[in-house]
Design an enzyme around this catalytic site. Structure first.
Site, PDB file in Angstrom:
ATOM      1  N   ARG A 230       0.860  -1.177   0.000  1.00 13.96           N
ATOM      2  CA  ARG A 230       0.000   0.000   0.000  1.00 13.96           C
ATOM      3  C   ARG A 230       0.900   1.232   0.000  1.00 13.96           C
ATOM      4  O   ARG A 230       1.947   1.242   0.671  1.00 13.96           O
ATOM      5  CB  ARG A 230      -0.895   0.034   1.256  1.00 13.96           C
ATOM      6  N   GLU A 259      -3.205   7.497  -4.398  1.00 11.30           N
ATOM      7  CA  GLU A 259      -3.578   7.024  -5.740  1.00 11.30           C
ATOM      8  C   GLU A 259      -5.075   7.222  -5.993  1.00 11.30           C
ATOM      9  O   GLU A 259      -5.858   7.151  -5.033  1.00 11.30           O
ATOM     10  CB  GLU A 259      -3.176   5.554  -5.917  1.00 11.30           C
ATOM     11  N   HIS A 277      -1.309   0.412  -9.863  1.00 13.36           N
ATOM     12  CA  HIS A 277      -1.891  -0.568  -8.927  1.00 13.36           C
ATOM     13  C   HIS A 277      -2.489  -1.762  -9.685  1.00 13.36           C
ATOM     14  O   HIS A 277      -3.697  -2.001  -9.631  1.00 13.36           O
ATOM     15  CB  HIS A 277      -2.945   0.085  -8.020  1.00 13.36           C
TER      16      HIS A 277
END
Ligand code: A2R
Length: 314
Positions: A230, A259, A277
């Site tokens: 993360r 993000e 991601h």
């Protein structure tokens, strides 16, 4: 049929299976979700969401008869699992089925940094090869010391997947694991010893900015930082400074602190490889995650049991 709130996207196959047993309400259909929840929140018994969207505290509070949250993804740091336990709400996630894919993404980023994949791809496309000749030499990814921060399901898959590069693997976690790698009790000490630091812990408050300026300075100008966990685990501002000033060599990142917002300064740095991601984002793995997400929902509806509860609900 019971009412399910769908937060975020779902594949057609997931929606098809869920719609056989539930009346689906999509959060995205309601511009003023709070107003809709005020009138309808009490009829929702099940939520299907994902690791990014989670369930916001005000949404969870408005779902007064909620019984279960099924999360599409292994990370559930955007769901307050302790509050769910307090209210007797079951929370499930999708561990294991994405281990190999996220591990592939970690190895992909590490190799891209070492062998300057993006620079050399641009070298060919821009015509620099013909105009200037061969591109500068790169670094070998063989025989490196690789520190893994987090040695759970995915951390172990990453360690195994790196074997052909003959690494020395170190790891740091809060408690020592029964794995054939060397445990280092202090993260900065592990960074000093490592050529590469791969981050694969959960997100959330307990890991917030675990990788700080000291850790990055310890990894050093020849060090490579990889994050497939993360964005919040790394102090992104400190990382940009370290990469810009040459205190940290390279970074391969699949996740970011805010993000999908990625700071321009990070996008401008040539010593980074950036992905949006996509750690688990293949057709095959997303299908497996979707199946487990729905299996959990249907099992809970059928007899109250689930396949993969989060640790807080076990
Ligand atoms: O610390 P431990 O002994 O609980 O080990 C866990 C480690 N970990 C930490 N290590 C250092 N400092 C911390 N504050 C800390 N908190 C947790 O991370 C364990 O070795 C590892 C997590 O492993 P699993 O629970 O098996 O998670 P998995 O499936 O490997 O996925 C990791 C994360 C997800 O939560 C998503 O955020 C991401 O990968 O996709």
């Amino acid at each position: 049929m019971p009412d399910l709130l769908q937060i975020g996207g779902a594949t057609d196959e997931m929606t098809a299976r869920v719609s056989e047993k539930f009346t689906i309400h999509k959060a995205s259909d309601h511009a003023d979700l709070s107003a809709w929840l005020a009138d309808n929140g009490d009829k929702i018994t099940h939520v299907q969401t994902n690791g990014h969207d989670g369930v916001k505290p005000d949404v969870m509070a408005a779902l007064t008869n909620l019984k279960m949250i099924s999360c599409y993804g292994v990370g559930y740091d955007n769901i307050d699992a302790n509050e769910a336990v307090r209210r007797g709400i079951m929370v499930t996630h999708t561990p294991n089925v994405l281990n190999e894919e996220v591990a592939t993404t970690a190895v992909l980023l590490m190799l891209a940094c070492y062998r300057e994949l993006l620079r050399d791809d641009a070298w060919v496309r821009s015509g620099a090869w013909e105009a200037k000749g061969n591109s500068p030499l790169t670094r070998s990814a063989d025989d490196q010391t690789i520190g893994i921060l987090g040695m759970g399901r995915i951390g172990q898959a990453i360690a195994a997947k790196l074997a052909p590069w003959n690494p020395t693997i170190l790891y740091h976690t809060r408690s020592e694991k029964d794995v054939p790698y060397q445990y280092v009790g202090d993260l900065t000490e592990m960074a000093i010893k490592s050529d590469v630091l791969i981050v694969i812990t959960p997100g959330g408050p307990s890991t917030h900015h675990l990788v700080n300026a000291d850790v990055m300075n310890a990894l050093g100008p020849k060090g490579t930082l990889i994050n497939v966990a993360r964005g919040t685990v790394i102090d992104e501002t400190a990382m940009i400074a370290a990469l810009s000033e040459g205190r940290l060599g390279w970074a391969g990142l699949d996740v970011f602190e805010h993000e999908p917002k990625v700071p321009q300064a990070l996008r401008d740095l040539p010593n980074t490889t950036l992905l949006p991601h996509v750690g688990s984002a293949t057709h095959e793995t997303r299908a497996a995650m979707g199946k487990l997400t729905v299996d959990n929902l249907l099992s809970h509806l059928n007899d109250g049991t689930v396949i993969s509860p989060v640790p807080e609900c076990q």
